[in-house]
Design a protein around this motif. Structure first.
Motif, PDB file in Angstrom:
ATOM      1  N   SER A   1      -3.054  -0.617  -5.003  1.00  0.00           N
ATOM      2  CA  SER A   1      -2.205  -1.795  -5.147  1.00  0.00           C
ATOM      3  C   SER A   1      -1.010  -1.348  -4.088  1.00  0.00           C
ATOM      4  CB  SER A   1      -1.593  -2.240  -6.160  1.00  0.00           C
ATOM      5  OG  SER A   1      -0.770  -1.612  -6.619  1.00  0.00           O
ATOM      6  N   VAL A   2      -0.584  -2.138  -3.280  1.00  0.00           N
ATOM      7  CA  VAL A   2       0.371  -1.949  -2.437  1.00  0.00           C
ATOM      8  C   VAL A   2       1.783  -2.170  -2.865  1.00  0.00           C
ATOM      9  CG1 VAL A   2      -0.645  -2.458  -0.291  1.00  0.00           C
ATOM     10  CG2 VAL A   2       0.418  -4.179  -1.409  1.00  0.00           C
TER      11      VAL A   2
ATOM     12  N   SER B   1       2.651  -3.635   3.718  1.00  0.00           N
ATOM     13  CA  SER B   1       2.649  -5.041   3.724  1.00  0.00           C
ATOM     14  C   SER B   1       0.877  -5.403   3.533  1.00  0.00           C
ATOM     15  CB  SER B   1       3.257  -5.661   4.943  1.00  0.00           C
ATOM     16  OG  SER B   1       2.288  -5.213   5.981  1.00  0.00           O
ATOM     17  N   GLU B   2       0.644  -6.330   2.785  1.00  0.00           N
ATOM     18  CA  GLU B   2      -0.898  -6.743   2.655  1.00  0.00           C
ATOM     19  C   GLU B   2      -1.373  -6.918   4.015  1.00  0.00           C
ATOM     20  OE1 GLU B   2      -2.957  -6.933   0.343  1.00  0.00           O
ATOM     21  OE2 GLU B   2      -2.088  -7.013  -1.697  1.00  0.00           O
ATOM     22  N   LYS B   3      -0.718  -7.653   4.807  1.00  0.00           N
ATOM     23  CA  LYS B   3      -1.401  -8.077   6.133  1.00  0.00           C
ATOM     24  C   LYS B   3      -1.729  -6.594   7.179  1.00  0.00           C
ATOM     25  CE  LYS B   3      -0.424 -10.416  10.048  1.00  0.00           C
ATOM     26  NZ  LYS B   3       0.458  -9.758  11.112  1.00  0.00           N
TER      27      LYS B   3
ATOM     28  N   ARG C   1      -5.326   1.944   1.933  1.00  0.00           N
ATOM     29  CA  ARG C   1      -5.097   1.805   0.638  1.00  0.00           C
ATOM     30  C   ARG C   1      -5.399   2.885  -0.146  1.00  0.00           C
ATOM     31  NH1 ARG C   1      -4.748  -3.335  -1.686  1.00  0.00           N
ATOM     32  NH2 ARG C   1      -4.856  -4.970  -0.008  1.00  0.00           N
TER      33      ARG C   1
END
Lengths: 267, 1237
Positions: B640-641, B682-684, B691
């Motif tokens: 998870s980020v 950032s998720e993007k 990850r």
């Protein structure tokens, strides 16, 4: 250069891809002469060639022998053969493999003189397969052409399929009718049993036969009585013990194998 | 490819030897036949196995000459050993059958004795008789024992074999005893020395020894005088007969008399310094006496055996004489218990004064800090004797218990748990067994297997880290001994000794104990799982640290760690652990990392690979790097980020903010809560490969802000270095970041899903499409370079392509100037709804399939608006910028192809190649694709790991025709399904390391690979496979892989790999692993090039090198050393154009060339090439083809006539010319390297 003497009645010749090529193959030729005759390979006009390089085609051989006269046909085989190779019925569904790698060739000249000239070919003059006027496609140009040729004309393919299936359906229909006819009583009152009909028989396959034989065995063994005589009981027990021991022996063998492979040294 | 690596060069030389030069010679030699007895019946099989034996000998295992003798010995043993079997029925049968037949029994036992002398031949004859003989009393007893006390008979046999293998020869022991008495004599002769000041150490120089402890600070009051030892004894594992052979390792305790010490000598390292000086004296004297070896390899050295504690060195010597090189002796110093009052060294007491250590002028108020670790280091020497006595008394002569200890020690050793910093040493293990014996949890009747199992169960359940969980051997309640809770207050792990004063586990930290617990739990799990070969996993397979953990933090720069110690360790920590800088650093690092990484990590490990040892004349070097910290990722949290903290209004939030500083921010979450959180990326646009290594970012941040370390200088985060080889160099996809290609794979799969929906919806087909299954590697995440979507290649042809009706075709320019980029088709198998109307003839079925293909192409074009083209066997369709190749499958077709009607009308089944290929295409491949796809869903590291493995094999110019890609994928899958002795890898790189190890260490002849996906095969099937493997080994392929869909024939590996290729791959893997190991365990990984070098082939071994024209190589940009283009161009996103064409698909000129070469010249040579952009082809002549042949028609191909004598020799010039001709336009030049042949 002295003429190379060959055993087995063969003559050695040289063959080159093009006049500029440096390496040359040594090919061996003689007149085609075998006991079994084939009308397409007449003995007096057919030259038998050995050690033909993989890229050689019909056209290139015709080109190579052009000085000896016109060539009627060229047949390739992977091994010497008296017959002629089978030809595919359809361009879309090849059923026969193309001969790959080094091969043997049968060159049928139009006239017997062509063969005679070929047999007396000067050894110092190598045969040439390819030239600018009659190029033998190799390498990228060959692969590209092949790639392009692989894309079929769908309509032609469809027609091909349709005609085959029509013929196939007819054939199947005929067979069914034939079987039906056989199913009727003949003059002597015999009926041939087939898969179809009112009382169909079983299919004649290997598996079925085996199954039936196995069933027979089973039936027979059911009739036998076991565990009646003391020797039977003893033998059964012994057999049990034997299988167990056998398994243990197998275990030991396994260990033995591991041991020879030095599998028990942890470090 | 001018770059070649010296490491790998030697491999190739060897390879050449195996492959071509030695093989025929070897076959003539006919090596030891006896060790391949199991297939002596089949002449063909025997040859093959010899081959293998040979190949594997070259592959690393030493060839021993005494195989013959061994064999005969063993055979005798075999005969002595009576049979046994597990299971109730066996016993029953035996007993029922032979009750009251004592007389008969006796007779038979005589027979057995007699038959010992009979020769092998005779025995073979009487084999059936052997099986039928009635069992003896011994046999029955042994059977019962096995049933009661052991896991299985195979397990028991294996244990016995192994213990025999590592036991020490009697001869060696007796010669050691002789040596020991001379040592005793020698030491007793030393004269007492005069009393000297501690700081007066000039006398050491005369002895040629330097003091083995770091004296910091140097100034220390006190005096030292040498008095001969009060006793010398053999202690440790050798004393109880539990040492691990085959080399002799003995611990000898030399007791320093109490008179050497004053009452307060335990304070301020005074004890340790005196001890060190005493050791110097002893070793100097021994050196002069000549009973210890002074040969270069065996000179005496100082070592730090006890948890690498630099204050307690021992000296390691090698005896002279027969034992030289076969024995090692560790000389420990102990002191009598009465030297100091034990209670003075209670954990809460202080024995290092801060006034002395920090040289403080003012004495601080109150008590000094407690120094539990330091105290324990003294106590251990004081109480050693008592514990030793206890050990000897408790273990007595219990052979089984001792064997059990040996098993446990082997287990520890294989996991590298028994040595180095924070080790669970064999001493501790032995004491644990003593504890369990005394507390009656073990009994003297137990078998070795049960001992090990009980200990593992106990370790699994117990927790020595929390109050109430610690153990104590002390049963006295009186006296001043501290309570257990007092111990727990000061130590992380507690196991109190017999006296009640000393914590035997003082040096152990909590994470190391946790690791022991986990390993024990795994051990029990292996024993309980019938499908795991638990013996191998527990005792035989090594599980070194660097292959154990997903991520490894490698701290190389020890001086910067020492700097950190100075700045960030508290005074208390410095007092207690300051002398052990690397230990203190590890403690500080773990404290921060554990808190920061928290739930992301499922398992921790710590390891210092370098064994600390130095010659006696050198200055001590106790702190050697690198320090490794290993972490295993927790699959739920590690990717998870964002780390979510406590809600903002909770009191914990303050602490969270304090720990993370500026990084912490308030965030509103989707469930409405407002919490503190730390965001790392950032998720993007984040790739899956990024990850996986978020932990690196967190670690770097923590070390920088919390411990002031410059991570670029002192830390190498080993996790994804090799993934670089999977990156793109020339272009980038339009809609996502590429990473390691996993996103690209997902894009293909989603396009396939959409296409599948459209296919199922087609309305005017005679039969509906019921199933759509991908069968290309990309559908199982294992395509090294998955296809990328773009519209540029779908545009109507120009430059090198021409437009035809639906397709682009190659234009004349592609013949000579430039090859199109490679577009790989995605293979898809279509299942149709069931129907009884299919024809009963294979040729007719083929036509019907084509008719379907034409119809599907037409329907997709008209109903879905896709660009399609029908072919006789498949349909090509463009969907979302990918080309899918759809094949209609008819499940009965392979069976039809096998049917032949005999002249008598009988239908016979004859297996043939065509049927096999078809079966594989429409049946096995889709099945295995779905299995592997499922595996990847569970273990997301599988895909990239398989890609790495494939890339590596290919990079060494081994083609899929030599080693099928499916077989490679299945081998990688094996690492995930049967990860024993590890847990399944979560990082592709570590899986790749294990893959290399698998290749280099497995004897494929003895080990089948059984892939039990989803446990689809039950126990019986697995047993059937194993049985078939052992009984029919000779007929089965060299590499045997069983899968649920196809478990008896290993069709994956039928054609390839051959033994020679397997042997070669094994050698390459061993070399590559060595390079990588040095990357992990030494500091050489700082060179960036180190990683890539294992992907560069050496060209030395090839007879001919064909150089290819780079512009004609379609996959040129995938080459391992391809230049990263300066301008990486972005691919256009796919948009269906008006005049869209199917691109030139699956055209790779190099593959066409190789196919031509292989078809034409496979009798004479082998061709090697790197699929992924390799620009050379290596050619090796096959040795049988090189020999001159008789003049026969069958030998003429490719040869020329030689006169005198008349025979045929290979016409090499012509063949090389042919290579040129066949590759016209592609071949740049040909190097013929060997002029000799």
């Amino acid at each position: 250069m002295d003429k190379l003497k060959c055993p087995l009645g063969l003559t050695a010749l040289y063959l080159k891809y093009s006049s500029e090529s440096s390496g040359q193959h040594m090919i061996f030729v003689k007149q085609h002469a075998v006991r079994e005759r084939h009308p397409d390979k007449p003995s007096d006009r057919t030259l038998f060639m050995l050690n033909i390089p993989p890229y050689c085609t019909e056209e290139s051989l015709k080109f190579a022998w052009r000085e000896c006269g016109a060539v009627k046909a060229v047949f390739f085989h992977s091994k010497p053969s008296a017959s002629v190779p089978l030809v595919d019925e359809s361009p879309f569904f090849p059923t026969h493999e193309v001969v790959k790698g080094f091969k043997v060739a049968y060159v049928v000249f139009e006239k017997p003189e062509g063969l005679m000239r070929a047999l007396n070919w000067n050894q110092d003059q190598p045969l040439i397969l390819s030239s600018s006027e009659s190029p033998l496609l190799c390498g990228t140009s060959k692969w590209c052409t092949e790639y392009n040729a692989r894309i079929p004309d769908v309509n032609a393919m469809k027609e091909d399929v349709d005609s085959y299936m029509a013929a196939y359906d007819k054939k199947v229909q005929k067979e069914i009718e034939k079987e039906k006819a056989e199913g009727e009583e003949d003059e002597d009152g015999w009926i041939t049993v087939s898969k179809r009909g009112r009382n169909p028989g079983f299919a004649r396959t290997e598996n079925k036969t085996k199954k039936i034989l196995a069933n027979e065995d089973k039936k027979r063994s059911k009739k036998e009585l076991l565990n009646i005589y003391s020797f039977q009981i003893r033998e059964a027990k012994m057999k049990n013990l034997m299988t167990l021991r056998q398994k243990f022996e197998e275990d030991k063998k396994k260990i033995q194998m591991l041991k020879t492979a030095r599998k028990f040294k942890p470090f | 490819m001018s770059v070649s690596v010296s490491h790998l060069r030697c491999v190739f030389v060897n390879f050449e030897l195996i492959l071509f030069a030695v093989e025929p010679k070897f076959l003539k030699q006919k090596p030891v036949k006896k060790n391949v007895q199991y297939e002596s019946d089949e002449s063909l099989g025997a040859d093959e196995s010899e081959d293998l034996q040979f190949a594997f000998n070259l592959g690393g295992t030493p060839v021993e000459n005494d195989v013959d003798d061994d064999y005969i010995d063993d055979d005798d043993d075999e005969h002595d050993g009576s049979s046994e079997e597990d299971g109730d029925d066996v016993l029953e049968t035996l007993e029922n059958n032979f009750e009251n037949k004592d007389t008969r029994k006796r007779k038979n036992s005589e027979n057995v004795d007699g038959s010992d002398a009979t020769s092998l031949k005779k025995r073979k004859k009487s084999k059936t008789a052997d099986l039928q003989k009635p069992p003896t009393a011994q046999e029955v007893a042994r059977l019962r024992e096995t049933e009661n006390l052991f896991h299985s008979s195979l397990f028991r046999l294996q244990i016995e074999e192994m213990i025999g293998e590592i036991s020490i020869k009697k001869k060696r022991i007796s010669s050691f005893i002789e040596w020991f008495s001379s040592l005793k004599q020698c030491l007793s002769k030393i004269k007492s020395g005069e009393v000297l000041e501690l700081m007066d150490q000039d006398w050491l120089e005369n002895l040629g020894v330097s003091i083995p402890v770091v004296q910091e600070p140097f100034s220390l009051k006190g005096s030292f005088n040498f008095i001969p030892p009060s006793s010398i004894s053999i202690v440790g594992s050798h004393a109880i007969g539990c040492s691990l052979g085959p080399h002799l390792n003995v611990d000898i305790a030399i007791e320093m008399p109490s008179k050497c010490f004053q009452g307060s000598d335990h304070i301020n390292h005074r004890y340790h310094r005196k001890r060190a000086l005493y050791l110097c004296q002893v070793i100097a004297h021994l050196k002069a006496s000549g009973i210890i070896s002074s040969k270069e390899d065996f000179v005496p050295r100082f070592e730090l055996p006890r948890a690498s504690n630099p204050l307690i060195p021992v000296v390691v010597v090698v005896p002279t004489g027969a034992l030289q090189g076969r024995a090692q002796v560790h000389l420990h110093i102990t002191v009598p218990e009465e030297t100091f009052k034990l209670s003075k060294l209670n954990p809460s007491k202080n024995s290092v004064r801060s006034k002395w250590l920090f040289n403080e002028k003012t004495v601080s108020e109150g008590k000094d800090y407690a120094t539990p670790i330091h105290n324990a280091s003294i106590l251990a020497d004081l109480v050693a004797k008592q514990n030793e006595t206890l050990k000897l008394e408790t273990l007595e002569d219990f052979k089984n218990i001792k064997d059990g200890i040996i098993l446990l020690k082997v287990w520890l050793r294989q996991r590298e748990l028994d040595q180095g910093y924070s080790a669970f040493g064999s001493y501790l293990m032995t004491m644990l067994v003593v504890y369990l014996l005394r507390s009656r949890r073990l009994s003297s009747h137990m078998s070795s297997y049960q001992v090990a199992r009980t200990v593992w169960n106990f370790l699994k359940e117990s927790d020595w880290t929390s109050d109430g969980g610690g153990l104590t051997l002390c049963d006295k309640t009186t006296g001043g001994a501290p309570s257990l809770s007092e111990f727990h207050e000061h130590y992380e792990v507690v196991f109190v000794d017999y006296t009640g004063y000393c914590n035997l586990a003082a040096h152990l930290d909590a994470i190391s104990f946790k690791r022991i617990k986990l390993e024990s739990a795994m051990a029990v799990q292996y024993l309980d799982n019938p499908s795991v070969n638990s013996f191998q996993a527990l005792f035989m397979k090594t599980a070194p640290f660097y292959r154990r953990f997903d991520h490894i933090l490698c701290f190389t720069n020890i001086s910067s760690l020492e700097e950190m110690n100075k700045k960030f360790a508290s005074k208390k920590e410095k007092l207690d652990k300051g002398h052990h800088s690397i230990g203190l650093a590890a403690y500080l690092l773990l404290k921060v990392l554990q808190k920061g990484l928290g739930k992301r990590v499922s398992e921790w490990g710590i390891h210092i690979p370098q064994k600390v040892s130095w010659q006696i004349a050198d200055q001590p070097t106790p702190s050697q790097g690198p320090l490794l910290i290993g972490i295993n990722l927790d699959s739920e949290h590690a990717y998870s980020v964002l780390d979510k903290g406590p809600p903002a209004d909770m009191p914990q939030a303050e602490e969270f903010r304090k720990f993370w500083g500026d990084k912490s921010e308030l965030r509103r979450f989707q469930d409405g809560s407002i919490s503190e959180a730390v965001v790392w990326l950032s998720e993007k646009d984040i790739t899956l490969s990024q990850r996986r290594v978020i932990n690196r970012q967190i670690t770097e941040y923590l070390l920088k802000t919390k411990l002031g370390l410059d991570t670029s200088k002192c830390l190498v985060y080993l996790a994804d270095q090799l993934e670089e080889t999977l990156a793109l160099t020339k272009c980038k996809p339009a809609t996502f970041s590429y990473g390691t290609g996993e996103e690209a794979t997902l894009a293909v799969l989603s396009a396939l899903d959409k296409l599948a929906a459209q296919l199922r919806g087609l309305s005017d087909l005679p039969l509906d499409i019921s199933g759509v299954q991908g069968s290309s590697p990309v559908c199982r995440y294992t395509d090294v370079f998955p296809p990328l979507s773009t519209d540029s290649h779908c545009r109507p042809g120009r430059f090198i392509t021409k437009a035809k009706e639906n397709c682009n075709v190659l234009a004349a320019k592609a013949h000579y100037s430039h090859a199109p980029d490679y577009v790989s088709p995605v293979e898809v198998v279509l299942q149709l709804a069931l129907s009884g109307k299919w024809p009963d003839d294979a040729q007719a079925v083929r036509r019907v399939r084509t008719a379907f293909a034409i119809q599907i192409a037409e329907s997709l074009r008209t109903q879905c608006g896709l660009t399609t083209q029908a072919f006789p066997n498949y349909v090509d369709v463009v969907k979302d910028g990918f080309v899918f190749r759809l094949r209609v499958a008819y499940q009965r077709e392979p069976a039809l192809l096998r049917q032949f009607v005999m002249p008598d009308g009988m239908v016979k089944i004859v297996d043939n190649k065509e049927a096999q290929i078809l079966e594989r295409e429409i049946n096995y491949l889709p099945k295995i694709t779905s299995f592997l796809h499922g595996l990847h869903q569970q273990q997301p590291a599988f895909g990239p790991a398989a890609c790495l493995a494939k890339r590596w094999i290919s990079s060494h110019m081994i083609r899929w025709s030599h080693f099928p890609e499916d077989a490679i994928e299945l081998l990688v899958a094996h690492l995930f399904l049967c990860p024993e002795p590890f847990s399944p890898p979560a990082q592709p790189q570590i899986a790749f390391l294990r893959f290399l190890h698998l290749l280099s260490s497995t004897n494929w002849h003895l080990e089948p690979i059984i892939l039990n996906f989803n446990n689809d095969m039950n126990r019986e099937i697995v047993q059937e496979i194993e049985h078939r493997f052992t009984s029919e080994r000779a007929q089965l392929p060299a590499l045997f892989i069983a899968t649920p869909s196809e478990h008896l024939n290993s069709s994956w590996t039928k054609e390839a790999p051959s033994l020679t290729i397997l042997a070669r791959v094994a050698l390459l893997a061993a070399e590559s692993l060595k390079v990588l190991q040095s990357c992990y365990l030494t500091e050489s990984h700082l060179e960036t090039n180190m990683w890539k070098q294992i992907f560069r082939p050496s060209l030395d071994c090839y007879n001919i090198i064909i150089h290819l024209n780079p512009s004609m190589i379609s996959r040129n940009s995938q080459w391992i050393d391809a230049k990263v283009s300066e301008k990486i161009f972005a691919l256009n996103p796919y948009k269906k154009g008006d005049n869209e064409k199917i691109p030139v698909v699956g055209y790779d000129a190099v593959q066409c060339y190789l196919q031509d070469l292989e078809e034409a010249y496979s009798d004479f040579a082998m061709f090697f090439h790197d699929l992924y952009g390799g620009n050379v082809i290596g050619v090796v002549w096959k040795p049988p083809a090189m020999e001159p042949k008789d003049f026969k028609i069958s030998h003429m191909n490719g040869r020329k006539l030689e006169v005198n004598p008349t025979q045929l020799t290979l016409n090499k010039e012509a063949l090389v010319e042919d290579f040129y001709i066949l590759g016209k336009g592609l071949v740049k030049s040909i190097d013929v390297k060997d002029s000799s042949v």
